[in-house]
Design a protein around this motif. Structure first.
Motif, PDB file in Angstrom:
ATOM      1  N   ILE A  68      -3.127  -3.863  -5.714  1.00  0.00           N
ATOM      2  CA  ILE A  68      -1.761  -3.833  -5.165  1.00  0.00           C
ATOM      3  C   ILE A  68      -1.079  -5.197  -5.188  1.00  0.00           C
ATOM      4  O   ILE A  68       0.141  -5.284  -5.275  1.00  0.00           O
ATOM      5  CB  ILE A  68      -1.718  -3.270  -3.727  1.00  0.00           C
ATOM      6  CG1 ILE A  68      -2.644  -4.059  -2.795  1.00  0.00           C
ATOM      7  CG2 ILE A  68      -2.040  -1.804  -3.696  1.00  0.00           C
ATOM      8  CD1 ILE A  68      -2.482  -3.692  -1.339  1.00  0.00           C
ATOM      9  N   GLU A  69      -1.869  -6.278  -5.121  1.00  0.00           N
ATOM     10  CA  GLU A  69      -1.239  -7.599  -5.024  1.00  0.00           C
ATOM     11  C   GLU A  69      -0.988  -8.232  -6.384  1.00  0.00           C
ATOM     12  O   GLU A  69      -0.036  -8.968  -6.561  1.00  0.00           O
ATOM     13  CB  GLU A  69      -2.102  -8.523  -4.161  1.00  0.00           C
ATOM     14  CG  GLU A  69      -2.089  -8.126  -2.691  1.00  0.00           C
ATOM     15  CD  GLU A  69      -2.623  -9.220  -1.800  1.00  0.00           C
ATOM     16  OE1 GLU A  69      -1.843 -10.124  -1.459  1.00  0.00           O
ATOM     17  OE2 GLU A  69      -3.819  -9.165  -1.459  1.00  0.00           O
ATOM     18  N   GLU A  70      -1.840  -7.970  -7.322  1.00  0.00           N
ATOM     19  CA  GLU A  70      -1.630  -8.551  -8.651  1.00  0.00           C
ATOM     20  C   GLU A  70      -2.355  -7.724  -9.707  1.00  0.00           C
ATOM     21  O   GLU A  70      -3.401  -7.134  -9.452  1.00  0.00           O
ATOM     22  CB  GLU A  70      -2.143 -10.005  -8.709  1.00  0.00           C
ATOM     23  CG  GLU A  70      -3.616 -10.156  -8.372  1.00  0.00           C
ATOM     24  CD  GLU A  70      -4.079 -11.593  -8.498  1.00  0.00           C
ATOM     25  OE1 GLU A  70      -4.773 -11.886  -9.476  1.00  0.00           O
ATOM     26  OE2 GLU A  70      -3.739 -12.389  -7.622  1.00  0.00           O
ATOM     27  N   GLY A  71      -1.738  -7.658 -10.855  1.00  0.00           N
ATOM     28  CA  GLY A  71      -2.368  -6.999 -11.986  1.00  0.00           C
ATOM     29  C   GLY A  71      -2.414  -5.488 -11.866  1.00  0.00           C
ATOM     30  O   GLY A  71      -1.867  -4.885 -10.959  1.00  0.00           O
ATOM     31  N   SER A  72      -3.087  -4.900 -12.820  1.00  0.00           N
ATOM     32  CA  SER A  72      -3.268  -3.457 -12.849  1.00  0.00           C
ATOM     33  C   SER A  72      -4.479  -3.185 -13.717  1.00  0.00           C
ATOM     34  O   SER A  72      -5.173  -4.096 -14.142  1.00  0.00           O
ATOM     35  CB  SER A  72      -2.019  -2.772 -13.425  1.00  0.00           C
ATOM     36  OG  SER A  72      -1.776  -3.227 -14.737  1.00  0.00           O
ATOM     37  N   GLY A  73      -4.726  -1.927 -13.986  1.00  0.00           N
ATOM     38  CA  GLY A  73      -5.846  -1.581 -14.850  1.00  0.00           C
ATOM     39  C   GLY A  73      -6.916  -0.825 -14.102  1.00  0.00           C
ATOM     40  O   GLY A  73      -6.786  -0.496 -12.930  1.00  0.00           O
ATOM     41  N   ARG A 130       0.828  -1.204   0.000  1.00  0.00           N
ATOM     42  CA  ARG A 130       0.000   0.000   0.000  1.00  0.00           C
ATOM     43  C   ARG A 130       0.862   1.253   0.000  1.00  0.00           C
ATOM     44  O   ARG A 130       0.565   2.222  -0.716  1.00  0.00           O
ATOM     45  CB  ARG A 130      -0.941  -0.009   1.201  1.00  0.00           C
ATOM     46  CG  ARG A 130      -2.063  -1.035   1.101  1.00  0.00           C
ATOM     47  CD  ARG A 130      -2.901  -1.083   2.357  1.00  0.00           C
ATOM     48  NE  ARG A 130      -3.561   0.190   2.600  1.00  0.00           N
ATOM     49  CZ  ARG A 130      -4.281   0.435   3.684  1.00  0.00           C
ATOM     50  NH1 ARG A 130      -4.425  -0.509   4.619  1.00  0.00           N
ATOM     51  NH2 ARG A 130      -4.861   1.607   3.851  1.00  0.00           N
ATOM     52  N   LEU A 131       1.926   1.249   0.791  1.00  0.00           N
ATOM     53  CA  LEU A 131       2.831   2.398   0.827  1.00  0.00           C
ATOM     54  C   LEU A 131       3.541   2.579  -0.522  1.00  0.00           C
ATOM     55  O   LEU A 131       3.708   3.706  -1.000  1.00  0.00           O
ATOM     56  CB  LEU A 131       3.863   2.232   1.938  1.00  0.00           C
ATOM     57  CG  LEU A 131       3.354   2.349   3.380  1.00  0.00           C
ATOM     58  CD1 LEU A 131       4.503   2.161   4.362  1.00  0.00           C
ATOM     59  CD2 LEU A 131       2.678   3.697   3.626  1.00  0.00           C
ATOM     60  N   GLN A 132       3.953   1.470  -1.117  1.00  0.00           N
ATOM     61  CA  GLN A 132       4.610   1.548  -2.432  1.00  0.00           C
ATOM     62  C   GLN A 132       3.643   2.070  -3.491  1.00  0.00           C
ATOM     63  O   GLN A 132       4.040   2.853  -4.372  1.00  0.00           O
ATOM     64  CB  GLN A 132       5.135   0.172  -2.841  1.00  0.00           C
ATOM     65  CG  GLN A 132       6.381  -0.257  -2.090  1.00  0.00           C
ATOM     66  CD  GLN A 132       6.841  -1.650  -2.478  1.00  0.00           C
ATOM     67  OE1 GLN A 132       6.041  -2.497  -2.881  1.00  0.00           O
ATOM     68  NE2 GLN A 132       8.123  -1.905  -2.340  1.00  0.00           N
ATOM     69  N   SER A 133       2.376   1.646  -3.394  1.00  0.00           N
ATOM     70  CA  SER A 133       1.359   2.128  -4.320  1.00  0.00           C
ATOM     71  C   SER A 133       1.187   3.644  -4.178  1.00  0.00           C
ATOM     72  O   SER A 133       1.103   4.367  -5.179  1.00  0.00           O
ATOM     73  CB  SER A 133       0.029   1.413  -4.042  1.00  0.00           C
ATOM     74  OG  SER A 133      -1.010   1.973  -4.786  1.00  0.00           O
ATOM     75  N   LEU A 144       2.090   6.645  -6.843  1.00  0.00           N
ATOM     76  CA  LEU A 144       1.101   7.671  -7.184  1.00  0.00           C
ATOM     77  C   LEU A 144       1.708   9.069  -7.055  1.00  0.00           C
ATOM     78  O   LEU A 144       1.573   9.905  -7.953  1.00  0.00           O
ATOM     79  CB  LEU A 144      -0.111   7.533  -6.265  1.00  0.00           C
ATOM     80  CG  LEU A 144      -1.150   8.656  -6.324  1.00  0.00           C
ATOM     81  CD1 LEU A 144      -1.833   8.706  -7.678  1.00  0.00           C
ATOM     82  CD2 LEU A 144      -2.173   8.508  -5.210  1.00  0.00           C
ATOM     83  N   LEU A 145       2.383   9.320  -5.942  1.00  0.00           N
ATOM     84  CA  LEU A 145       2.991  10.639  -5.717  1.00  0.00           C
ATOM     85  C   LEU A 145       4.099  10.926  -6.729  1.00  0.00           C
ATOM     86  O   LEU A 145       4.250  12.061  -7.189  1.00  0.00           O
ATOM     87  CB  LEU A 145       3.541  10.727  -4.295  1.00  0.00           C
ATOM     88  CG  LEU A 145       2.505  10.674  -3.161  1.00  0.00           C
ATOM     89  CD1 LEU A 145       3.192  10.759  -1.810  1.00  0.00           C
ATOM     90  CD2 LEU A 145       1.476  11.788  -3.300  1.00  0.00           C
ATOM     91  N   GLU A 146       4.880   9.904  -7.069  1.00  0.00           N
ATOM     92  CA  GLU A 146       5.942  10.099  -8.063  1.00  0.00           C
ATOM     93  C   GLU A 146       5.362  10.464  -9.427  1.00  0.00           C
ATOM     94  O   GLU A 146       5.921  11.295 -10.153  1.00  0.00           O
ATOM     95  CB  GLU A 146       6.799   8.833  -8.166  1.00  0.00           C
ATOM     96  CG  GLU A 146       7.738   8.651  -6.971  1.00  0.00           C
ATOM     97  CD  GLU A 146       8.458   7.322  -6.997  1.00  0.00           C
ATOM     98  OE1 GLU A 146       8.067   6.441  -7.799  1.00  0.00           O
ATOM     99  OE2 GLU A 146       9.407   7.147  -6.204  1.00  0.00           O
ATOM    100  N   ARG A 147       4.224   9.834  -9.791  1.00  0.00           N
ATOM    101  CA  ARG A 147       3.566  10.187 -11.042  1.00  0.00           C
ATOM    102  C   ARG A 147       3.064  11.628 -11.009  1.00  0.00           C
ATOM    103  O   ARG A 147       3.135  12.344 -12.006  1.00  0.00           O
ATOM    104  CB  ARG A 147       2.393   9.241 -11.334  1.00  0.00           C
ATOM    105  CG  ARG A 147       2.789   7.927 -11.952  1.00  0.00           C
ATOM    106  CD  ARG A 147       1.649   7.275 -12.695  1.00  0.00           C
ATOM    107  NE  ARG A 147       0.447   7.169 -11.909  1.00  0.00           N
ATOM    108  CZ  ARG A 147       0.185   6.206 -11.040  1.00  0.00           C
ATOM    109  NH1 ARG A 147       1.081   5.254 -10.843  1.00  0.00           N
ATOM    110  NH2 ARG A 147      -0.930   6.188 -10.366  1.00  0.00           N
TER     111      ARG A 147
END
Length: 609
Positions: free
Chosen positions: A202-207, A92-95, A99-102
């Motif tokens: 956060i655990e798998e995939g994206s979209g 969650r922190l990495q997510s 987000l902040l880096e983007r």
């Protein structure tokens, strides 16, 4: 005048970088903790394995020796769950860090670094549209710059809005603007909403999150199998009751026959049931994020649209109950991912039929409420790009849009896709319907950019967003343009003919009722000077008779004649030490010089001019 850079604007980038720095330190601590827990877990497993082997080899009858073995096993599983809990927190922190880096990249206009896909314009059947002219698509386009949407429905609504695919009343435009204003007044909620929605995968995939299964889909499996719907529950209960009675009575069992019938029913209906449950199984990972963001939004007071904004009508407890019930059902549906257990449960209990019934009951009870929640969440997701734009650019202002306003004007207007360090502001002097501004100027001086600046800011205003200006006002408008025309070998269309087709569309469109913003760049540049001038004057006269605000750039100074309804302005350059420089500032009047031959000289073309 130096490029316009706001001190306020700098603070949003600094704020994001401070948060990233703080998150990085926290993540470093979490990773160290995970390593320690991982080592401890390995050590405990080693002790458990050694103790179990020692107990087996000694072959003692003393059961007390099993006690520490079970304690070690319990501690091992506790550490497994504890490790997973910490790891999810780390993800969650990495997510959030990603987000902040983007957002830092967005603030710094490094758009190509987080560009991952573009609008499928070719699927939208947009002919003679302004999206190419204004720079909506592409790596550095407005869509890439603004798009923060996290849901499929939110992106679709955002895109419809950005491409002006629906005719809207001024009341609808103002409603969206007021909603954007409300969210802009709340510093942290927009980022927190994005953070929660980002955690859906956060655990798998994206979209993108698909909210449609929550309210759109309704299983019709039992509509054609009414007898099965009425009979399977009593059949399963009666079958197990009889089997248990015969077992206790030491009579011949009938379980094998029941299991065989269940297996036949499972095989016959497996494909249809899987299709019925598929869309719900796919949103299992997204449900916690949807629940959290719904609960969070229900606590944010929204004054501008209470009757259309559904979150305020729900309490956190009610939201939790709805989503907890759905999560439990989908968790049971997800057993399909374990084929053997899934088959066993259907053989024993007709498992899938019970889940279809539970899902149908949940839909009957909560479908309309979920529809309200999903639709409100889609609206919020679709306006967040404009809220984040205001967050990055606090100096941008909301335009005044009203049917009672007759003129189009702006103060210190900037191009929203040019970085702050390079951006130059220009005024847009008041222009009324039926009037035109003819802009002359040398090459590369900023004429086309000025047209796009007007178009993009009007577009942002119509979307309910802030505009890159200190002040702007205009009536509801439809944007028409001919800036970036292309020839087509496939259709056998030349550059000139492509432009003529676009201008024909503009002229026909302006015959309809309504007000139009018309942007034409270097009108009819694909033909000779004499005919271009004759046709350009005729086109201009026709446009000025319509209810339009007309802006035209041209190299034909004979077209730029100042009249009561025709204003003229220009961009120019300065030359020093055989080098040209541009201030990109618009000036009144017609340009007095040209630079085409000067450019040829600077580039050392050996020509006899």
């Amino acid at each position: 005048m130096p490029p316009l850079v706001s001190n306020e604007s700098k603070s949003s980038g600094d704020f994001l970088k401070r948060r990233i720095h703080k998150l990085s330190r926290t993540l470093t601590r979490i990773k160290k903790k995970l390593n320690k827990v991982s080592l401890l877990r390995l050590f405990i497993f080693g002790l458990f394995s050694t103790s179990s082997l020692a107990y087996y080899l000694t072959r003692t009858d003393n059961r007390l020796y099993l006690f520490p073995i079970f304690i070690l096993l319990f501690v091992f599983f506790a550490l497994v769950f504890y490790y997973r809990k910490i790891n999810i927190f780390k993800l969650r922190l990495q997510s959030y860090e990603n987000l902040l880096e983007r957002e830092v990249l967005r603030f710094e206009f490094k758009l190509d670094t987080f560009y991952d896909y573009d609008i499928a314009i070719n699927k939208l059947d947009l002919k003679n549209h302004f999206h190419r002219d204004l720079g909506i698509s592409g790596k550095t386009g407005l869509f890439t710059y603004l798009n923060t949407t996290k849901t499929i429905g939110g992106e679709k609504l955002f895109l419809e809005n950005l491409l002006r695919q629906k005719n809207e009343s001024v009341e609808q435009i103002v409603f969206r603007q007021n909603l954007v204003k409300e969210f802009c007044s709340k510093t942290y909620p927009p980022l927190k909403i994005l953070r929660i929605l980002e955690e859906a995968h956060i655990e798998e995939g994206s979209g993108k999150i698909n909210l449609a299964p929550l309210f759109q889909y309704q299983s019709k499996f039992f509509e054609t199998k009414k007898i099965l719907n009425l009979s399977y529950k009593p059949y399963v209960v009666f079958g197990w009751a009889v089997s248990l009675y015969l077992f206790l009575a030491d009579s011949p069992p009938i379980s094998a026959s029941i299991f065989f019938i269940n297996t036949i029913l499972f095989i016959l209906n497996r494909k249809e049931i899987s299709l019925a449950l598929k869309s719900f199984k796919n949103i299992q990972e997204e449900i916690p994020a949807i629940e959290r963001v719904t609960s969070y939004l229900s606590g944010i007071p929204i004054q501008s649209s209470k009757e259309m904004f559904s979150f305020s009508g729900f309490r956190s407890k009610e939201i939790k109950v709805m989503f907890t019930k759905l999560d439990k059902i989908i968790s049971r549906i997800a057993i399909q991912n374990a084929p053997f257990i899934h088959y066993l449960l259907n053989m024993l209990f007709l498992w899938d039929l019970w889940q279809l019934t539970a899902l149908g009951n949940w839909q009957r009870e909560y479908r309309e409420k979920m529809k309200s929640i999903a639709e409100s969440l889609i609206v919020v997701d679709s306006i967040l790009p404009f809220v984040i734009l205001k967050f990055h650019s606090p100096d941008y202002q909301f335009p005044k849009i009203d049917s009672k306003i007759s003129a189009l004007s702006a103060e210190n207007m900037r191009h929203p896709l040019i970085s702050r360090s390079q951006c130059v502001s220009n005024p847009l002097k008041k222009i009324n319907p039926g009037e035109s501004l003819i802009i002359t100027g040398s090459n590369m001086s900023g004429k086309t950019t000025y047209l796009r600046t007007i178009g993009l800011n009007v577009l942002l205003g119509l979307c309910g967003s802030v505009v890159a200006a200190d002040k702007m006002e205009f009536p509801p408008l439809e944007i028409l343009s001919s800036i970036k025309n292309e020839d087509s070998l496939e259709e056998g269309i030349s550059f000139f003919y492509a432009e003529v087709k676009r201008i024909a569309y503009v002229l026909n469109k302006t015959k309809e009722s309504g007000k139009y913003l018309v942007l034409l760049d270097e009108l009819l540049k694909g033909t000779n000077t004499r005919e271009r001038l004759i046709a350009s004057k005729a086109i201009l006269q026709k446009l000025m008779k319509a209810n339009s605000f007309v802006f035209i750039t041209t190299h034909d100074v004979d077209l730029a004649v100042k009249t009561k309804k025709q204003k003229v302005a220009h961009f120019t350059e300065t030359v020093k030490d055989n080098r040209m420089s541009f201030d990109y500032k618009i000036k009144d009047g017609v340009i007095k010089s040209t630079n085409a031959l000067r450019i040829l000289e600077i580039e050392n073309l050996d020509l006899d001019l």
